[in-house]
Motif scaffolding. Structure first.
Motif, short mmCIF file in Angstrom:
data_model
loop_
_atom_site.label_atom_id
_atom_site.label_comp_id
_atom_site.label_asym_id
_atom_site.label_seq_id
_atom_site.Cartn_x
_atom_site.Cartn_y
_atom_site.Cartn_z
N CYS A 197 0.88 -1.17 0.00
CA CYS A 197 0.00 0.00 0.00
C CYS A 197 0.91 1.21 0.00
N TYR A 198 1.06 1.84 -1.17
CA TYR A 198 2.06 2.88 -1.40
C TYR A 198 3.45 2.29 -1.17
N ASP A 199 4.02 2.40 0.02
CA ASP A 199 5.38 1.87 0.20
C ASP A 199 5.50 1.01 1.44
N HIS A 200 4.37 0.48 1.94
CA HIS A 200 4.44 -0.39 3.11
C HIS A 200 3.59 -1.63 2.88
N LEU A 201 3.77 -2.63 3.74
CA LEU A 201 3.10 -3.91 3.56
C LEU A 201 1.67 -3.87 4.08
N ALA A 202 0.77 -4.52 3.33
CA ALA A 202 -0.63 -4.63 3.72
C ALA A 202 -1.08 -6.06 3.46
N GLY A 203 -2.35 -6.33 3.74
CA GLY A 203 -2.88 -7.67 3.60
C GLY A 203 -2.52 -8.52 4.81
N ARG A 204 -2.72 -9.85 4.68
CA ARG A 204 -2.44 -10.75 5.81
C ARG A 204 -1.00 -10.65 6.27
N LEU A 205 -0.08 -10.49 5.32
CA LEU A 205 1.33 -10.39 5.69
C LEU A 205 1.60 -9.14 6.51
N GLY A 206 1.05 -8.00 6.09
CA GLY A 206 1.26 -6.76 6.83
C GLY A 206 0.71 -6.83 8.24
#
Length: 244
Positions: free
Chosen positions: A113-122
């Protein structure tokens, strides 16, 4: 003097299906050429050029020149946050092919998401950081759980976390030096993940983690997609943090 925010104009820019696909393609923070964005949106190069002009005029994208080529990117993380918020509110598009189904599942598993982790991993990453006391909850909450009054799929100006007693050690294991972070950007920020409805880490630390994971070959970007994958090296290195 200025009046109220022109929400209708911003919403109108995102409401056109091809422009929405362009913005979704750029939501991982990368700069992409118009030719690739045309393919992603399913329109001709001439048509996508018109859409990009409108997005530029509306302040949603910016353009970078590299030699003879122009690369487009989101104008800032607030645009990515708006896309994530709309994704949470919107009904899923009907899946008409195995390719679509696989892609949708991949986005929910792990994406940028832009420059960071999202979803289950985030979300799992933030859970692990709290469990290892690299971060601590300041509100008595548990792990990455969303607070009852948190807005869905939005950046949190007052995320309930602070650096914990093991921050230097744990972030160092992830390849992030807390003493070597740019000061121009807020170190700790958090979002409510649209697909998980729990928190994930953003801000400068979120961006530094992604950069470290990519540099160490722990994370692999899927071509022309927001979805990312943990490599075998990433699984092995992060097994303890992510819970196996």
């Amino acid at each position: 003097m200025s009046g109220d925010a022109d929400v209708a104009r911003a919403a109108g820019l995102m409401a056109e299906p091809a422009r929405a696909k362009v913005l979704m393609a750029l939501a991982d923070g990368r700069a992409l050429p118009a030719s690739l964005l045309a393919s992603e949106a399913g329109v001709s190069p001439q048509t996508v050029s018109g859409h990009l002009r409108k997005l530029l005029d509306g302040g949603m994208v910016a353009v970078e020149q590299s030699g003879r080529h122009r690369y487009y990117k989101l104008s800032g993380p607030e645009v990515a946050a708006a896309i994530e918020a709309l994704a949470r509110l919107a009904k899923p598009q009907p899946i008409k092919s195995l390719r679509q189904s696989t892609r949708a599942a991949a986005l929910r598993e792990a994406r940028t998401c832009y420059d960071h982790l999202a979803g289950r991993l985030g979300v799992a990453l933030l859970d692990g950081l709290v469990r290892r006391e690299a971060l601590t909850r300041t509100d008595g909450g548990t792990g990455a759980d969303r607070r009852p009054d948190d807005p869905l799929a939005a950046q949190l100006p007052d995320g309930p976390y602070a650096l914990g007693p093991n921050a230097t050690k744990v972030f160092g294991e992830l390849g992030v030096d807390l003493d070597d972070q740019p000061s121009r950007r807020q170190l700790l920020r958090f979002c409510v993940d649209w697909s998980e409805q729990r928190h994930h880490l953003s801000g400068q630390l979120g961006a530094s983690i992604v950069n470290s994971f990519l540099a160490n070959n722990w994370l692999h970007r899927r071509p022309n997609q927001r979805a990312v994958d943990l490599t075998n090296a990433g699984h092995q290195s992060l097994a303890g943090l992510l819970g196996g």
